[in-house]
Design a protein around this motif. Structure first.
Motif, mmCIF file in Angstrom:
data_model
loop_
_atom_site.group_PDB
_atom_site.id
_atom_site.type_symbol
_atom_site.label_atom_id
_atom_site.label_comp_id
_atom_site.label_asym_id
_atom_site.label_seq_id
_atom_site.Cartn_x
_atom_site.Cartn_y
_atom_site.Cartn_z
ATOM 1 N N LEU A 90 0.827 -1.215 0.000
ATOM 2 C CA LEU A 90 0.000 0.000 0.000
ATOM 3 C C LEU A 90 0.861 1.266 0.000
ATOM 4 N N LYS A 91 2.059 1.187 0.581
ATOM 5 C CA LYS A 91 2.970 2.340 0.529
ATOM 6 C C LYS A 91 3.426 2.582 -0.908
ATOM 7 N N ILE A 92 3.693 1.476 -1.626
ATOM 8 C CA ILE A 92 4.166 1.604 -3.007
ATOM 9 C C ILE A 92 3.013 1.944 -3.951
ATOM 10 N N TYR A 93 1.857 1.305 -3.734
ATOM 11 C CA TYR A 93 0.693 1.471 -4.616
ATOM 12 C C TYR A 93 -0.524 1.928 -3.804
ATOM 13 N N PRO A 94 -0.509 3.184 -3.336
ATOM 14 C CA PRO A 94 -1.588 3.631 -2.447
ATOM 15 C C PRO A 94 -2.966 3.611 -3.096
ATOM 16 N N ASP A 95 -3.025 3.648 -4.430
ATOM 17 C CA ASP A 95 -4.331 3.694 -5.103
ATOM 18 C C ASP A 95 -4.852 2.316 -5.507
ATOM 19 N N ASN A 96 -4.096 1.279 -5.199
ATOM 20 C CA ASN A 96 -4.504 -0.056 -5.624
ATOM 21 C C ASN A 96 -5.571 -0.613 -4.673
ATOM 22 N N GLU A 97 -6.782 -0.762 -5.218
ATOM 23 C CA GLU A 97 -7.913 -1.196 -4.378
ATOM 24 C C GLU A 97 -7.805 -2.664 -3.970
ATOM 25 N N ASP A 98 -7.087 -3.451 -4.777
ATOM 26 C CA ASP A 98 -6.889 -4.858 -4.412
ATOM 27 C C ASP A 98 -6.170 -4.968 -3.066
ATOM 28 N N PHE A 99 -5.131 -4.159 -2.896
ATOM 29 C CA PHE A 99 -4.360 -4.230 -1.653
ATOM 30 C C PHE A 99 -5.181 -3.750 -0.459
ATOM 31 N N SER A 100 -5.937 -2.660 -0.648
ATOM 32 C CA SER A 100 -6.728 -2.164 0.484
ATOM 33 C C SER A 100 -7.842 -3.147 0.849
ATOM 34 N N SER A 101 -8.467 -3.782 -0.159
ATOM 35 C CA SER A 101 -9.532 -4.729 0.192
ATOM 36 C C SER A 101 -8.946 -6.006 0.795
ATOM 37 N N LEU A 102 -7.752 -6.421 0.327
ATOM 38 C CA LEU A 102 -7.081 -7.572 0.951
ATOM 39 C C LEU A 102 -6.804 -7.278 2.423
ATOM 40 N N PHE A 103 -6.326 -6.069 2.674
ATOM 41 C CA PHE A 103 -5.998 -5.647 4.044
ATOM 42 C C PHE A 103 -7.222 -5.777 4.953
ATOM 43 N N VAL A 104 -8.340 -5.225 4.496
ATOM 44 C CA VAL A 104 -9.593 -5.271 5.263
ATOM 45 C C VAL A 104 -10.042 -6.723 5.460
ATOM 46 N N ASN A 105 -9.956 -7.523 4.386
ATOM 47 C CA ASN A 105 -10.389 -8.918 4.470
ATOM 48 C C ASN A 105 -9.554 -9.734 5.450
ATOM 49 N N ILE A 106 -8.244 -9.506 5.434
ATOM 50 C CA ILE A 106 -7.371 -10.252 6.359
ATOM 51 C C ILE A 106 -7.729 -9.898 7.798
ATOM 52 N N LEU A 107 -7.925 -8.620 8.054
ATOM 53 C CA LEU A 107 -8.280 -8.193 9.422
ATOM 54 C C LEU A 107 -9.642 -8.756 9.827
ATOM 55 N N ARG A 108 -10.556 -8.784 8.881
ATOM 56 C CA ARG A 108 -11.908 -9.271 9.176
ATOM 57 C C ARG A 108 -11.906 -10.788 9.426
ATOM 58 N N THR A 109 -11.117 -11.503 8.620
ATOM 59 C CA THR A 109 -11.085 -12.963 8.699
ATOM 60 C C THR A 109 -10.250 -13.468 9.877
ATOM 61 N N HIS A 110 -9.257 -12.672 10.268
ATOM 62 C CA HIS A 110 -8.340 -13.100 11.331
ATOM 63 C C HIS A 110 -8.310 -12.030 12.435
ATOM 64 N N PRO A 111 -9.262 -12.105 13.366
ATOM 65 C CA PRO A 111 -9.343 -11.083 14.416
ATOM 66 C C PRO A 111 -8.030 -10.951 15.195
ATOM 67 N N GLU A 112 -7.276 -12.071 15.299
ATOM 68 C CA GLU A 112 -6.008 -12.016 16.051
ATOM 69 C C GLU A 112 -4.992 -11.080 15.379
ATOM 70 N N ALA A 113 -5.253 -10.742 14.099
ATOM 71 C CA ALA A 113 -4.306 -9.923 13.334
ATOM 72 C C ALA A 113 -4.177 -8.511 13.887
ATOM 73 N N THR A 114 -5.177 -8.057 14.616
ATOM 74 C CA THR A 114 -5.102 -6.690 15.165
ATOM 75 C C THR A 114 -3.944 -6.554 16.151
ATOM 76 N N LYS A 115 -3.457 -7.670 16.670
ATOM 77 C CA LYS A 115 -2.338 -7.607 17.634
ATOM 78 C C LYS A 115 -1.002 -7.351 16.950
ATOM 79 N N PHE A 116 -0.935 -7.623 15.623
ATOM 80 C CA PHE A 116 0.370 -7.471 14.929
ATOM 81 C C PHE A 116 0.708 -6.012 14.729
#
Length: 190
Positions: free
Chosen positions: A164-190
């Motif tokens: 996302l730092k390299i490609y801030p406008d890429n919606e694939d990366f932002s939606s992947l980010f949201v999906n990973i956080l949504r699917t893996h609640p433990e991820a908020t600790k990282f």
């Protein structure tokens, strides 16, 4: 849905083959030899095969045959066979192959493995592609997906943040980010 193979145009031994019946190594190998004979084959200079005496050059011809066979299997959603033949092509790599050609085959092999749910092997194939083309958008995307599928959530998230730092406008990366956080609640600790 299955992952898409269409991320780069093949630059060599491009065959228009509707069925497996007419895919023989012979006609593919000839396609690998001929530069541009008006039949829709195109072969860059660095792969043109001058002489069958040179084993390294013959290997390039066989590798492009395996790649074409793999492409046919992939087009029929037979991902296990596609991955198998992409690997055979990889095993024949030598200096006759441009970086672009190696990149394409590593990517296609990774995609076939991903579709075949062989996530660890897919990850390894995408890592090889990344060595050739670091920071490539598609490679980053598939690396993140592979990490997530294996359960390496921290790696997936870290890579998504970097992407996302390299490609801030890429919606694939932002939606992947949201999906990973949504699917893996433990991820908020990282």
């Amino acid at each position: 849905g299955d992952w898409d193979f269409d991320f780069v145009t093949s630059r060599f031994c491009r065959l228009k083959l509707p069925t497996l019946q007419n895919l023989s190594f012979r006609n593919c190998f000839e396609a690998g030899i001929e530069k541009d004979n008006g039949k829709g084959y195109f072969n860059p200079d660095d792969i043109q095969i001058q002489s069958n005496e040179n084993f390294e050059e013959v290997r390039a011809g066989y590798a492009s045959s395996y790649k074409n066979l793999a492409d046919v299997y992939a087009s029929k959603n037979n991902f296990k066979n596609a991955a198998y033949y992409y690997k055979k092509a990889v095993n024949l790599f030598n200096d006759n192959f441009s970086k672009e050609q190696k990149f394409e085959i590593y990517m296609k092999r990774g995609v076939a493995l991903l579709n075949d749910k062989a996530y660890q092997e897919a990850l390894e194939s995408f890592k090889e592609a990344e060595k050739i083309s670091p920071k490539n958008e598609k490679v980053l995307l598939f690396l993140i997906i592979s990490y997530e599928k294996i359960g390496m959530i921290k790696e997936a998230l870290d890579l998504t943040k970097n992407a996302l730092k390299i490609y801030p406008d890429n919606e694939d990366f932002s939606s992947l980010f949201v999906n990973i956080l949504r699917t893996h609640p433990e991820a908020t600790k990282f």
